[in-house]
Design an enzyme around this catalytic site. Structure first.
Site, PDB file in Angstrom:
ATOM      1  N   GLU A 169       0.799  -1.231   0.000  1.00  0.00           N
ATOM      2  CA  GLU A 169       0.000   0.000   0.000  1.00  0.00           C
ATOM      3  C   GLU A 169       0.834   1.284   0.000  1.00  0.00           C
ATOM      4  O   GLU A 169       0.845   2.019   1.000  1.00  0.00           O
ATOM      5  CB  GLU A 169      -0.927   0.010   1.219  1.00  0.00           C
ATOM      6  N   GLU A 214      -5.492  -8.356   0.998  1.00  0.00           N
ATOM      7  CA  GLU A 214      -6.013  -8.008   2.335  1.00  0.00           C
ATOM      8  C   GLU A 214      -7.477  -7.634   2.215  1.00  0.00           C
ATOM      9  O   GLU A 214      -7.865  -6.911   1.289  1.00  0.00           O
ATOM     10  CB  GLU A 214      -5.300  -6.784   2.945  1.00  0.00           C
TER      11      GLU A 214
HETATM   12  C1  FCB Z   1      -4.012  -1.971   5.814  1.00  0.00           C
HETATM   13  C2  FCB Z   1      -2.604  -2.343   6.208  1.00  0.00           C
HETATM   14  C3  FCB Z   1      -2.528  -3.421   7.244  1.00  0.00           C
HETATM   15  C4  FCB Z   1      -3.610  -3.289   8.298  1.00  0.00           C
HETATM   16  C5  FCB Z   1      -4.961  -3.074   7.672  1.00  0.00           C
HETATM   17  C6  FCB Z   1      -6.091  -2.940   8.659  1.00  0.00           C
HETATM   18  O1  FCB Z   1      -4.038  -0.689   5.299  1.00  0.00           O
HETATM   19  O2  FCB Z   1      -1.882  -2.785   5.077  1.00  0.00           O
HETATM   20  O3  FCB Z   1      -1.238  -3.433   7.781  1.00  0.00           O
HETATM   21  O4  FCB Z   1      -3.273  -2.319   9.197  1.00  0.00           O
HETATM   22  O5  FCB Z   1      -4.934  -1.949   6.850  1.00  0.00           O
END
Ligand code: FCB
Length: 468
Positions: free
Chosen positions: A186, A376
């Protein structure tokens, strides 16, 4: 009322359409996993020659983290990984995404690697493989060596050399066993929160520093990919990950809100992926990005592009945007979920699983888009104890189920998405929010380090193993 613009987002508040899911719908080759990151889980912040990272320093600054919490111990994964991987195996979750802490490998960020740091990741990778777990490795999940921050960090173009050198050490040591690689986690999140908003390490609030960091991170994303490609054997798959949120205008019938939404979309969803795909920065929609030219050198347009094998999509919510005169350059503001009265998570993020479908659609629509993997997705909810020793988390389970339904919806629409990773395996240190937000499929009692599988974890386990 003025005429509606022709290309409105599909719907304003579309009704939720649950999609029934079963493991079999995804076929045998789909990757199912859980994600984690070094600083959020490992602890052992100064063990075995590790140097300090920008997060080790940031959390020690007064008032930065609630209750002055730190990642010094976190889940103590550095010592407890064998038991945690045993639990993962017991849960029959086949893929595990983790990150390497650069300051374990190079304590000062440059120079000869620290053997103990590389040995640790060597053991971790072998620990996955001997348990039949497929490791997915992220090179950079935000824990920059503090020594490099003192030399300017991401605002310094020398980062390109430092980062590719680091990537080379990790690839040389683990490339014979790790097949799935991600360059950055990210970039928009760590560059935006770290250099513009000052909410994350290194805690800067500098528009110029932000723009420099954007360009260097975008270059490092591609250069890191090239460094890996040069060293890794053929079956390696090289990707990188992006934060993204479906953007909806607050009042879709007002063209100024629609235009504000497009600018925010360019900033949050397009800024890093488009240069990687050879499309350059989205300057037409967000003219302020012209200032990036100050940091460009001859040949950079080509260097920004890299032929990734997959893109990692990381999605948690959507954002609703309106025009605002208060935010120069962006001329936009977010309309918070609380104000809108919609269902929210523990972090105040709107529960809106369709956002994941919309993002898969948007990222797959680029003509040369590689395959996508959801690296994620998840939700923080506080536990509601029902009986001693028992935990239920129906909200998290429903969120995961609904989100996986949206992935299926995307696959049925012909979108090439071939993996899903839940954030997160265990509760962990949630950056500027500390330990309170609970994202884990597995609960962690941070005082005793005891792990307890939540209902959602059991459900996910049954789901991915096809026994649900
Ligand atoms: C994302 C991050 C991860 C975690 C989630 C909730 O932005 O990559 O490390 O904190 O959010």
């Amino acid at each position: 009322m003025p005429e509606l613009p022709a290309d409105l987002p599909p719907a304003f508040f579309p009704p939720t359409t649950p999609v029934a899911v079963s493991r079999a719908d995804f076929g045998p080759d789909f990757h199912w996993g859980v994600s984690a990151a070094a600083y959020q889980t490992e602890g052992a912040w100064n063990a075995d020659g590790k140097g300090p990272s920008i997060w080790d320093e940031f959390v020690r600054r007064k008032g930065r983290i609630p209750r002055a919490e730190t990642g010094d111990v976190a889940c103590d994964f550095y010592h407890r990984w064998p038991q945690d991987l045993d639990l993962l195996k017991q849960l029959r979750i086949p893929d595990f995404r983790f990150s390497v802490a650069w300051p374990r490998v190079q304590p000062q960020g440059t120079g000869r690697p620290n053997p103990a740091g590389l040995d640790y990741y060597d053991r971790l990778v072998d620990g996955c493989l001997t348990r039949g777990i497929t490791p997915w490795l992220t090179l950079y999940h935000w824990d920059l060596p503090a020594a490099l921050q003192r030399r300017g960090g991401w605002a310094n173009r020398d980062m390109l050399g430092w980062f590719t050198d680091y990537a080379g050490h990790v690839a040389a040591r683990l490339g014979d066993r790790v097949q799935h690689w991600m360059v950055l986690n990210e970039p928009m999140a760590f560059v935006g929160a770290g250099h513009l908003l000052g909410l994350h390490a290194p805690g800067r609030r500098s528009p110029a520093g932000f723009l420099a960091a954007v360009h260097h991170a975008a270059l490092a994303q591609a250069e890191g990919g090239r460094a890996l490609r040069a060293l890794l054997p053929a079956p390696a798959r090289i990707g990188t990950t992006f934060s993204c949120s479906y953007i909806t205008p607050w009042r879709p019938w007002l063209s100024r809100d629609v235009r504000a939404a497009r600018r925010v979309d360019a900033l949050l969803n397009r800024l890093f992926v488009e240069p990687a795909l050879g499309l350059g920065y989205p300057v037409a929609e967000l003219p302020v990005l012209r200032w990036l030219d100050r940091y460009k050198r001859a040949g950079d347009e080509e260097r920004l592009a890299f032929d990734f094998d997959f893109l990692g999509i990381q999605n948690y919510t959507r954002e609703v945007v309106r025009h605002s005169a208060l935010m120069p350059a962006l001329w936009a503001a977010l309309v918070g979920a609380r104000r809108r009265g919609v269902p929210i998570t523990q972090l105040g993020w709107e529960v809106y699983p369709e956002s994941l479908y919309e993002m898969l659609r948007q990222f797959s629509a680029y003509p040369n888009a590689p395959r996508l993997v959801v690296t994620e997705n998840g939700a923080a909810f506080a536990d509601e104890p029902v009986a001693p020793g028992q935990l239920t988390d129906p909200a998290r389970q429903a969120f995961l189920q609904a989100s996986i339904g949206q992935v299926l919806r995307a696959r049925r629409a012909g979108i090439a998405v071939d993996g899903y990773f839940a954030w997160s395996f265990t509760d962990n240190f949630e950056w500027a929010e500390g330990y309170e937000p609970r994202f884990g499929l597995v609960k962690v009692d941070f005082a005793s380090q005891q792990r307890t599988v939540r209902g959602s974890g059991q459900w996910y386990s049954d789901f991915v193993s096809g026994t649900e």
